[in-house]
Design a protein around this motif. Sequence first.
Motif, PDB file in Angstrom:
ATOM      1  N   GLU A   6      90.408  52.440   6.811  1.00  0.00           N
ATOM      2  CA  GLU A   6      91.470  51.846   7.619  1.00  0.00           C
ATOM      3  C   GLU A   6      92.830  52.093   6.993  1.00  0.00           C
ATOM      4  N   ASP A   7      93.850  52.125   7.844  1.00  0.00           N
ATOM      5  CA  ASP A   7      95.229  52.334   7.426  1.00  0.00           C
ATOM      6  C   ASP A   7      95.351  53.574   6.556  1.00  0.00           C
TER       7      ASP A   7
ATOM      8  N   LEU B 123      86.421  52.688  10.018  1.00  0.00           N
ATOM      9  CA  LEU B 123      86.787  52.120  11.312  1.00  0.00           C
ATOM     10  C   LEU B 123      86.003  52.792  12.435  1.00  0.00           C
TER      11      LEU B 123
END
Length: 204
Positions: free
Chosen positions: A112-113, A176
Amino acid sequence: KALRADLHETLFGWLPQHAAGDAVVIVYFSGQAMVTPTGDILLVPYDGSAADSTRLYPLTDLESAFARLKAKQVLFLFDGMVSRLRGDAKGKTTSPRWELGGGHAVGLIGGEDLTKGLEDDQHRHGLFTYYLLKGLRGEADTNRNRTVTFGELAGYVRQKVAWAAKSQFNQEQRPLLFPPLKPDDPAASLVLTALPSIGSSETP
């Protein structure tokens, strides 16, 4: 060593001619991606350069290619480093937008990110790819019915990568899934591996 032109020709030229209505298309990208201030994602091909965004491959182009396919299901898997384009992290930025427009396309992303995929000599791959391969070889068969579905694989990879990143590296890496899968989603029950011909003890 895929060049930007190679990606485009394959996705918009070759693939539509070979992906029939019952086809399952899997696109696996391992490498680097750049994120613009608005959250747009640009994949970095072999000839790509952060200094020249025209040599990068927008995820929106991938989305457009997927939307044109008649395939039953499209899976996009990404493992690698994600960074801001040209040091834009100093200003206000938006989180990376990995959505693939819904429809028959689903994405499983390594972290994520902004993240650098964790890897070491023991695993011989990034954690995401290491557990992706182990899962396909049988360890993700949670209901022990001798098949591995995409739903099982996604759940296994997300759990194992998060656990290994914390326990072995003391870092955070959480894969994700876009969009989230519902139990009755056709992608969740999509069989990726039939196990009789595969030994789950093989090392990825």
